[in-house]
Design an enzyme around this catalytic site. Sequence first.
Site, short mmCIF file in Angstrom:
data_model
loop_
_atom_site.label_atom_id
_atom_site.label_comp_id
_atom_site.label_asym_id
_atom_site.label_seq_id
_atom_site.Cartn_x
_atom_site.Cartn_y
_atom_site.Cartn_z
N GLY A 181 2.28 -30.82 10.15
CA GLY A 181 1.26 -30.38 9.21
C GLY A 181 1.33 -31.15 7.91
N ASP A 183 -0.17 -34.02 12.60
CA ASP A 183 -1.19 -33.07 12.15
C ASP A 183 -2.33 -33.07 13.17
OD1 ASP A 183 -2.73 -31.30 10.49
OD2 ASP A 183 -1.69 -32.12 8.75
N MET A 210 0.63 -28.14 16.81
CA MET A 210 2.01 -27.63 16.75
C MET A 210 2.20 -26.38 17.61
SD MET A 210 1.98 -26.02 12.89
CE MET A 210 0.78 -24.77 12.39
N LYS A 230 6.92 -28.03 5.68
CA LYS A 230 6.75 -27.69 4.27
C LYS A 230 5.58 -26.74 4.11
CE LYS A 230 4.94 -29.46 -0.05
NZ LYS A 230 3.65 -28.73 0.07
N HIS A 269 4.54 -19.79 6.26
CA HIS A 269 4.06 -18.60 5.51
C HIS A 269 2.59 -18.30 5.81
CE1 HIS A 269 2.19 -20.44 1.58
NE2 HIS A 269 1.92 -21.18 2.63
#
Length: 359
Positions: A199, A222, A245, A258, A262
């Site tokens: 990503g 990505d 992913m 990174k 979340h």
Amino acid sequence: MGNSDEHEMSCSELLQAQALVWNFSVIYVKSLSLKCAIELGIPDIIHSHGQTITLSKLIESLPIHRSKSHCIHRLMRLLAHSGFFVKQTQKQEEKYSLTPASRLLLKQGPFRATTTFLNQFEEKYFNPGLFLSTWFQNSDETPFYTMHGTNLWQVMFQDQELRRKFYDEMEDDSRLIAKVIVEECEEVFKGVESLIDVGGGTGTVTKAIANAFPHIRCTVFDLPHVVAEQGTDHDHNLNFVGGNMFEALPPANAILLKWILHDWKDEECVTILKHCREAIPSKEEGGKLIIIEMIIEDSNIDKERTETQLCWDMMMMAGGGGGGQERNKMAWEKLFLAAGFGDYKITHLGLRSLIEVYP
């Protein structure tokens, strides 16, 4: 008769309680004042002046109506109190200079936080927070869905300008965090021969790692349409690969995530982490996962930073793509174990942490 609880509170307690409520009722004024200063170009004017600037000189340089000149000192007084400017008084004249925080607001500064700050005022981000109580009473996945009828990622896919601002925010943040990790976390990359930045977008962090550690073969992984926008002219130890992913990841010694996890629910995080586990070798062979995320409810972090983290978590709940959240140490450990990882090490980086996770 009044409520007996009221009579059990001392006058001091009543006044303190009122002060807290009043603080919450006007706290948004700090953000609006800083937004105003950025839009008027105040940090850049002070920076261009090259030294401490007098209030009168600042007012002369501002694109404001003359009738508003006498109000600027009130704006600057609040922002100086909040840590964005240093205020001095010499010969009864106010003077102002920049602080490290206001240097992050310069339009041409090497490290910028302006995009992150101003993006919070975007209606599509901000307004879902107004629907929190409504959302708690319905079955929608997020307040964002309650307001827009779809999730953030779908809206961003359709809104090119919103998508551009999001990418600008990620790139600005990546530029700052990249400097920190290559200068302060050099040991993390010791022995790493290949690294996949999952990503990684435009590759800002990956490029910094590739430049700082030329022996590491770096890859930005990505979605295909993101990779297609990056062209083909890259350094010898940096390339871009398209994929998903949630399906599989290319093999590497180390994988970097990174501010990715979340955004997702626990089940989706475990899927991503399992694919990371499958893509790296054992710990003995140098395999590791490098995660940059917040760790909330950490007793080692001061009250002000904890409050920022918890507010960020609420923002993720209100406007995320669905299931996004900030996690405490126990929640992270649960995800790591569920995905087949056995050990981890934490290095604090301001509001976030760098977590090295081993098979």
